[in-house]
Design a protein around this motif. Sequence first.
Motif, PDB file in Angstrom:
ATOM      1  N   ARG A 117     -13.683   9.144 -12.697  1.00 44.59           N
ATOM      2  CA  ARG A 117     -12.395   8.723 -13.267  1.00 44.59           C
ATOM      3  C   ARG A 117     -11.466   8.214 -12.172  1.00 44.59           C
ATOM      4  NH1 ARG A 117     -10.466  12.897 -18.062  1.00 44.59           N
ATOM      5  NH2 ARG A 117     -12.538  13.376 -18.869  1.00 44.59           N
ATOM      6  N   LYS A 118     -11.517   8.849 -11.015  1.00 44.83           N
ATOM      7  CA  LYS A 118     -10.686   8.376  -9.910  1.00 44.83           C
ATOM      8  C   LYS A 118     -11.101   6.969  -9.494  1.00 44.83           C
ATOM      9  CE  LYS A 118      -8.211  12.134  -9.304  1.00 44.83           C
ATOM     10  NZ  LYS A 118      -6.751  12.190  -9.462  1.00 44.83           N
ATOM     11  N   ILE A 119     -12.408   6.730  -9.443  1.00 44.80           N
ATOM     12  CA  ILE A 119     -12.895   5.389  -9.107  1.00 44.80           C
ATOM     13  C   ILE A 119     -12.382   4.383 -10.135  1.00 44.80           C
ATOM     14  CG2 ILE A 119     -14.957   3.945  -8.977  1.00 44.80           C
ATOM     15  CD1 ILE A 119     -16.427   6.316  -7.770  1.00 44.80           C
ATOM     16  N   LEU A 120     -12.462   4.753 -11.424  1.00 45.87           N
ATOM     17  CA  LEU A 120     -11.955   3.869 -12.468  1.00 45.87           C
ATOM     18  C   LEU A 120     -10.447   3.656 -12.311  1.00 45.87           C
ATOM     19  CD1 LEU A 120     -12.212   2.233 -15.052  1.00 45.87           C
ATOM     20  CD2 LEU A 120     -12.086   4.387 -16.358  1.00 45.87           C
ATOM     21  N   GLY A 121      -9.732   4.717 -11.960  1.00 47.88           N
ATOM     22  CA  GLY A 121      -8.296   4.581 -11.764  1.00 47.88           C
ATOM     23  C   GLY A 121      -7.953   3.609 -10.653  1.00 47.88           C
ATOM     24  N   VAL A 122      -8.707   3.681  -9.560  1.00 43.13           N
ATOM     25  CA  VAL A 122      -8.501   2.737  -8.456  1.00 43.13           C
ATOM     26  C   VAL A 122      -8.813   1.322  -8.925  1.00 43.13           C
ATOM     27  CG1 VAL A 122      -9.279   2.038  -6.169  1.00 43.13           C
ATOM     28  CG2 VAL A 122      -8.946   4.459  -6.667  1.00 43.13           C
ATOM     29  N   ALA A 123      -9.949   1.172  -9.622  1.00 39.11           N
ATOM     30  CA  ALA A 123     -10.344  -0.147 -10.104  1.00 39.11           C
ATOM     31  C   ALA A 123      -9.297  -0.717 -11.047  1.00 39.11           C
ATOM     32  CB  ALA A 123     -11.703  -0.054 -10.806  1.00 39.11           C
ATOM     33  N   ARG A 124      -8.804   0.114 -11.937  1.00 37.55           N
ATOM     34  CA  ARG A 124      -7.779  -0.337 -12.902  1.00 37.55           C
ATOM     35  C   ARG A 124      -6.514  -0.790 -12.184  1.00 37.55           C
ATOM     36  NH1 ARG A 124      -3.740   2.733 -15.391  1.00 37.55           N
ATOM     37  NH2 ARG A 124      -2.931   1.807 -17.304  1.00 37.55           N
ATOM     38  N   ALA A 125      -6.113  -0.044 -11.157  1.00 38.49           N
ATOM     39  CA  ALA A 125      -4.899  -0.388 -10.415  1.00 38.49           C
ATOM     40  C   ALA A 125      -5.048  -1.678  -9.624  1.00 38.49           C
ATOM     41  CB  ALA A 125      -4.520   0.764  -9.482  1.00 38.49           C
ATOM     42  N   LEU A 126      -6.306  -2.062  -9.327  1.00 37.55           N
ATOM     43  CA  LEU A 126      -6.555  -3.249  -8.512  1.00 37.55           C
ATOM     44  C   LEU A 126      -6.796  -4.510  -9.344  1.00 37.55           C
ATOM     45  CD1 LEU A 126      -8.886  -1.761  -5.765  1.00 37.55           C
ATOM     46  CD2 LEU A 126      -6.507  -2.458  -5.489  1.00 37.55           C
ATOM     47  N   VAL A 127      -6.874  -4.378 -10.658  1.00 36.82           N
ATOM     48  CA  VAL A 127      -7.189  -5.533 -11.501  1.00 36.82           C
ATOM     49  C   VAL A 127      -6.197  -6.675 -11.278  1.00 36.82           C
ATOM     50  CG1 VAL A 127      -7.180  -6.332 -13.901  1.00 36.82           C
ATOM     51  CG2 VAL A 127      -8.484  -4.305 -13.271  1.00 36.82           C
ATOM     52  N   ARG A 128      -4.933  -6.350 -11.069  1.00 35.92           N
ATOM     53  CA  ARG A 128      -3.907  -7.383 -10.893  1.00 35.92           C
ATOM     54  C   ARG A 128      -3.855  -7.915  -9.460  1.00 35.92           C
ATOM     55  NH1 ARG A 128      -0.361  -7.143 -15.391  1.00 35.92           N
ATOM     56  NH2 ARG A 128       0.976  -8.649 -14.320  1.00 35.92           N
ATOM     57  N   GLU A 129      -4.759  -7.429  -8.605  1.00 38.90           N
ATOM     58  CA  GLU A 129      -4.725  -7.791  -7.189  1.00 38.90           C
ATOM     59  C   GLU A 129      -3.326  -7.583  -6.611  1.00 38.90           C
ATOM     60  OE1 GLU A 129      -6.564 -11.860  -7.512  1.00 38.90           O
ATOM     61  OE2 GLU A 129      -8.017 -10.913  -6.154  1.00 38.90           O
ATOM     62  N   PRO A 130      -2.838  -6.344  -6.649  1.00 33.38           N
ATOM     63  CA  PRO A 130      -1.459  -6.080  -6.224  1.00 33.38           C
ATOM     64  C   PRO A 130      -1.271  -6.262  -4.727  1.00 33.38           C
ATOM     65  CG  PRO A 130      -2.629  -4.024  -6.524  1.00 33.38           C
ATOM     66  CD  PRO A 130      -3.550  -5.115  -7.022  1.00 33.38           C
ATOM     67  N   ARG A 131      -0.039  -6.515  -4.345  1.00 35.19           N
ATOM     68  CA  ARG A 131       0.318  -6.532  -2.935  1.00 35.19           C
ATOM     69  C   ARG A 131       0.484  -5.106  -2.412  1.00 35.19           C
ATOM     70  NH1 ARG A 131       2.771 -11.294  -1.156  1.00 35.19           N
ATOM     71  NH2 ARG A 131       2.795 -10.265   0.880  1.00 35.19           N
ATOM     72  N   LEU A 132       0.955  -4.192  -3.291  1.00 37.15           N
ATOM     73  CA  LEU A 132       1.191  -2.799  -2.907  1.00 37.15           C
ATOM     74  C   LEU A 132       0.574  -1.896  -3.964  1.00 37.15           C
ATOM     75  CD1 LEU A 132       2.623  -0.567  -1.169  1.00 37.15           C
ATOM     76  CD2 LEU A 132       4.600  -0.863  -2.695  1.00 37.15           C
ATOM     77  N   LEU A 133      -0.357  -1.031  -3.543  1.00 36.69           N
ATOM     78  CA  LEU A 133      -0.954  -0.029  -4.420  1.00 36.69           C
ATOM     79  C   LEU A 133      -0.366   1.326  -4.080  1.00 36.69           C
ATOM     80  CD1 LEU A 133      -2.933   1.105  -6.471  1.00 36.69           C
ATOM     81  CD2 LEU A 133      -4.736   0.986  -4.736  1.00 36.69           C
ATOM     82  N   VAL A 134       0.306   1.924  -5.057  1.00 36.01           N
ATOM     83  CA  VAL A 134       0.958   3.221  -4.898  1.00 36.01           C
ATOM     84  C   VAL A 134       0.134   4.256  -5.648  1.00 36.01           C
ATOM     85  CG1 VAL A 134       3.080   4.535  -5.289  1.00 36.01           C
ATOM     86  CG2 VAL A 134       3.214   2.093  -4.758  1.00 36.01           C
ATOM     87  N   MET A 135      -0.283   5.324  -4.958  1.00 43.36           N
ATOM     88  CA  MET A 135      -1.180   6.316  -5.548  1.00 43.36           C
ATOM     89  C   MET A 135      -0.587   7.716  -5.409  1.00 43.36           C
ATOM     90  SD  MET A 135      -4.761   4.892  -3.899  1.00 43.36           S
ATOM     91  CE  MET A 135      -5.813   5.736  -5.071  1.00 43.36           C
ATOM     92  N   ASP A 136      -0.579   8.445  -6.527  1.00 40.55           N
ATOM     93  CA  ASP A 136      -0.039   9.796  -6.535  1.00 40.55           C
ATOM     94  C   ASP A 136      -1.176  10.807  -6.590  1.00 40.55           C
ATOM     95  OD1 ASP A 136       1.721  11.917  -6.627  1.00 40.55           O
ATOM     96  OD2 ASP A 136       2.145  11.723  -8.769  1.00 40.55           O
ATOM     97  N   GLU A 137      -1.337  11.581  -5.517  1.00 46.79           N
ATOM     98  CA  GLU A 137      -2.317  12.666  -5.433  1.00 46.79           C
ATOM     99  C   GLU A 137      -3.718  12.227  -5.886  1.00 46.79           C
ATOM    100  OE1 GLU A 137      -1.770  15.637  -4.208  1.00 46.79           O
ATOM    101  OE2 GLU A 137       0.380  16.011  -4.308  1.00 46.79           O
ATOM    102  N   PRO A 138      -4.310  11.213  -5.266  1.00 46.79           N
ATOM    103  CA  PRO A 138      -5.647  10.788  -5.683  1.00 46.79           C
ATOM    104  C   PRO A 138      -6.715  11.863  -5.519  1.00 46.79           C
ATOM    105  CG  PRO A 138      -5.003   9.711  -3.627  1.00 46.79           C
ATOM    106  CD  PRO A 138      -3.783  10.374  -4.179  1.00 46.79           C
TER     107      PRO A 138
END
Length: 240
Positions: free
Chosen positions: A139-160
């Motif tokens: 699920r964490k891997i999916l969460g990272v993948a989901r957060a990267l779909v938009r190709e963000p400039r800044l990825l903010v992660m809370d307690e991965p």
Amino acid sequence: MSLEATAVTSGYGEMQVLWGIDLSVADDEAVVLLGANGAGKTTLLRTVVGLLPLRSGEIRFLGERVDHLRADQRVQRGMSFMSETGVFPDLSIEDNLRLGGYGLARPVVAASLERTWEMFPQLRPRRREPAGALSGGQRKILGVARALVREPRLLVMDEPSSGLSPLFVNELVDLLQGVRAHSSVTLLLAEQNVTFLGLADRAYVIEGGRTRFEGTVADFERSADIREAFFGLSSHDPAP
């Protein structure tokens, strides 16, 4: 500079949690916010991404003041936020990823999904399964993948690392190292686990809504007082 937060105060209702915090994250940098539960890490991240209102101070993203913008407007400008849970368990893996691209044109989302399957090949064979069928680490891997779909400039992660075994924490750190190596994303993580210093350029230590330390990972490793006071690490313990 990717992110600059100056003299930030914030909180919940009448309870003030943050007391004049300064934070900066340079382009392509990885910064880890360390601190115990209740230190104010999550409150700071939620304020940065617009899920909590700023009470005073200012927040700039890519040189533009954004503290007056809604969370979705900050996303459109290049921020992406991954909470502790990171996914919607009742939705399929593919639908979780599509939600990550909400608001983008269909061809853009389709192209982004193809890149995501290439970067996270373990997800593609299971794309029709509900995210709740995955293990905690998956699920964490999916969460990272989901957060990267938009190709963000800044990825903010809370307690991965929340809910993960030590073995999978190391795997997640390796995964994020790979993300950094193959993209220009800037990382800001809130953590209790010092293992994440392995991918960081700089670290902050937060206690009681105030900054107690700011410096490079090497500075942190040399600061015996900080290591012992907040994490029970002595000067004789190996570096994270």
